[in-house]
Design an enzyme around this catalytic site. Structure first.
Site, PDB file in Angstrom:
ATOM      1  CE1 TYR A 198     -18.585  89.127   7.551  1.00 27.17           C
ATOM      2  CE2 TYR A 198     -19.288  88.135   9.602  1.00 27.17           C
ATOM      3  CZ  TYR A 198     -19.593  88.640   8.355  1.00 27.17           C
ATOM      4  OH  TYR A 198     -20.902  88.680   7.924  1.00 27.17           O
ATOM      5  CE  LYS A 214     -21.879  84.295  -6.697  1.00 31.22           C
ATOM      6  NZ  LYS A 214     -23.225  84.061  -7.276  1.00 31.22           N
ATOM      7  CG  ASP A 261     -26.355  82.776  -6.269  1.00 39.16           C
ATOM      8  OD1 ASP A 261     -25.896  81.642  -6.029  1.00 39.16           O
ATOM      9  OD2 ASP A 261     -26.161  83.362  -7.351  1.00 39.16           O
ATOM     10  CG  ASP A 310     -23.258  87.131   9.994  1.00 34.94           C
ATOM     11  OD1 ASP A 310     -24.064  86.894  10.903  1.00 34.94           O
ATOM     12  OD2 ASP A 310     -22.842  88.279   9.729  1.00 34.94           O
ATOM     13  CG  ASP A 364     -29.316  86.729  11.079  1.00 38.56           C
ATOM     14  OD1 ASP A 364     -28.642  86.072  11.898  1.00 38.56           O
ATOM     15  OD2 ASP A 364     -29.540  87.951  11.216  1.00 38.56           O
TER      16      ASP A 364
END
Ligand code: IPM
Ligand code: MG
Length: 357
Positions: A142, A191, A223, A247, A251
Site C-alpha cells: 500500500y 505467503k 490462502d 486488510d 474484513d
C-alpha cells in the site's frame, strides 16, 4: 485527567457515529471525573469539497497536536472517479503515515448475543471465537513504489511490496507482546511460498519467537488462513500479518462475527497517540438517515481510553454497557439482518448505552 481528542468525522455515516461516541465519552468523563476536549478536523470527501485536498495540512497538524484521534469513515460515490492520489481513501493512508501508526489492532470476537447473525454454521459458531489481528499499517504494497510503464504487452500498471527488517521487527514485537497479554498463541500469516518479503517476514518472526518461549508460535499461508477463518476460527488468538493481508483478512474476520457494525480498531505507533476507528466504512446508502450502528465507533472510543490514556476501568465500563444493551435484545437494523423486531435508530442505540453507563 484531561485529554485533547481530534475528531475526524469524515463522510457518509461518519458524523452520526462519531457524535454517538462523543456522547459516550462525555458521559464516561462525567462519571469518572475526567475532561475530554474535542476538536473537529476535515478528512476525506468533505475535506476535498472544502479545500480540494483529502488530507489538509491543518488536519495533520491538529492530529499531531492532540492526545489521540477518533475517526468515523471516509469516502463515497461522489468522489469515486477522482484520480488515485486525490481519493478520500488516500487521506487514511496519509494520516496513518503522518502519525507513524504502524500497528493496526483489529479485534474480532463473537458476541454470544449476536451469534445468530454469523453466517457460519451453528456447530462452528458454538465454539465461539475471540481473535486479534495485528496488521502492519504503514508499509508493504500500500506504500510501495507504483505507477504506469511500458511493459511486455504495452502499457501496464504496477505496485510493489517492500518490507524492511526494521518494519517487520517492530510489528513482530507488538504482536508477541499482544499475545503475551492474551492467550499466548500467535499465528503469523504470510505467503512465503511465493513472496520474498514474506520469507524475510518469516525469518524474523522465527527469530523473535525464540525470545518468547511462552508464546505458542506458528506460521500459516494466507490462502490457507482465509479458509481456516471460516472453518475453525476458534483456533486463532493473535494473528500478525502484512498490510494487505491484514486488510483482507480483517474484513473476513469481521464478517464471520456477523456484525461488522460492532468491530472497533486501534492504530498505534511509538507514542501513546493513536487513531481509533470502526472497521466498517462510510455506508453512503444509509448516511444521514439515523440508521447506522454506532457501536463500532463507541467501542473504538473505549479502545482509545484503554490504549492511549491508560483508562482501563473506564474502557471496561463502556464495553460492558454495550454488552448489556445487546443482551437486553436491543438491535440496530444491521444486527437484525432482515430478522424480526423493530430496529433502533443510531441515536436510540446511543441513548440505551448512555442509560446503562
Ligand atoms: C481499511 C480500509 C483502508 C485500508 C482503505 C480504505 C485505504 O480498507 O481500513 O481496512 O486498506 O486500510
Ligand atoms: Mg479494509
Amino acid at each position: 485527567m484531561e485529554f485533547n481528542i481530534a475528531l475526524l468525522k469524515g463522510d457518509g455515516i461518519g458524523p452520526e457515529i462519531v457524535d454517538s461516541a462523543v456522547a459516550v465519552l462525555e458521559k464516561t468523563a462525567e462519571k469518572f471525573g475526567h475532561k475530554f476536549n474535542f476538536t473537529p478536523y476535515l478528512i476525506g470527501g468533505c475535506a476535498i469539497d472544502a479545500t480540494g485536498e483529502p488530507l489538509p495540512q491543518e488536519t495533520v497538524d491538529g492530529c499531531l497536536a492532540s492526545d489521540s484521534v477518533l475517526l468515523g469513515a471516509v469516502g463515497g460515490p461522489k468522489w469515486d472517479t477522482l484520480p488515485g492520489n486525490k481519493r478520500p481513501e488516500k487521506a487514511l493512508l496519509g494520516i496513518r503515515s503522518a502519525l507513524g501508526l504502524f500497528t493496526n489492532l483489529r479485534p474480532a470476537k463473537l458476541y454470544p448475543a449476536l451469534k445468530e447473525a454469523s453466517p457460519l454454521r451453528a456447530d462452528i459458531v458454538s465454539k465461539g471465537f475471540d481473535l486479534m489481528i495485528v496488521r502492519e499499517l504503514t508499509g508493504g504494497i500500500y506504500f510501495g513504489e507504483r505507477g504506469y510503464r511500458e511493459g511486455k504487452y504495452g502499457e501496464e500498471a504496477y505496485d510493489t511490496e517492500a518490507y524492511s527488517r526494521m518494519e517487520i521487527e517492530r510489528i513482530g514485537r507488538v504482536a508477541f507482546d499482544t499475545a503475551m497479554k492474551r492467550n499466548k498463541k500467535l499465528i503469523s500469516i504470510d505467503k512465503a511460498n511465493v513472496l520474498e518479503t514474506s520469507r524475510l517476514w518469516r525469518e524474523i518472526m522465527h527469530k523473535m519467537a525464540e525470545e518468547y518461549p511462552e508464546v505458542e508460535y506458528s506460521d500459516m499461508l494466507v490462502d490457507n488462513a482465509a479458509m481456516q477463518l471460516v472453518k475453525n476460527p476458534a483456533q486463532f488468538d493473535v494473528i500478525v500479518t502484512s498490510n494487505m493481508f491484514g486488510d483482507i483478512l480483517s474484513d473476513e474476520a469481521s464478517q464471520i462475527t456477523g456484525s461488522i457494525g460492532m468491530l472497533a480498531s486501534a492504530s498505534l505507533g511509538a507514542t501513546t497517540r493513536g487513531m481509533y476507528e470502526p472497521i466498517h466504512g462510510s455506508a453512503p446508502d444509509i448516511a444521514g438517515q439515523n440508521k447506522a450502528n454506532p457501536n463500532a465507533t463507541i467501542l473504538s472510543a473505549a479502545m482509545m481510553l484503554r490504549y492511549s490514556f491508560g483508562l482501563a476501568e473506564e474502557a471496561d465500563c463502556i464495553e460492558k454497557a454495550v454488552d448489556k444493551v445487546l443482551e437486553a435484545g436491543y438491535r440496530t437494523a444491521d444486527l437484525l439482518g432482515g430478522g424480526e423486531g423493530t430496529p433502533l435508530t443510531c441515536t436510540e442505540m446511543t441513548e440505551k448505552i448512555l442509560e446503562v453507563l
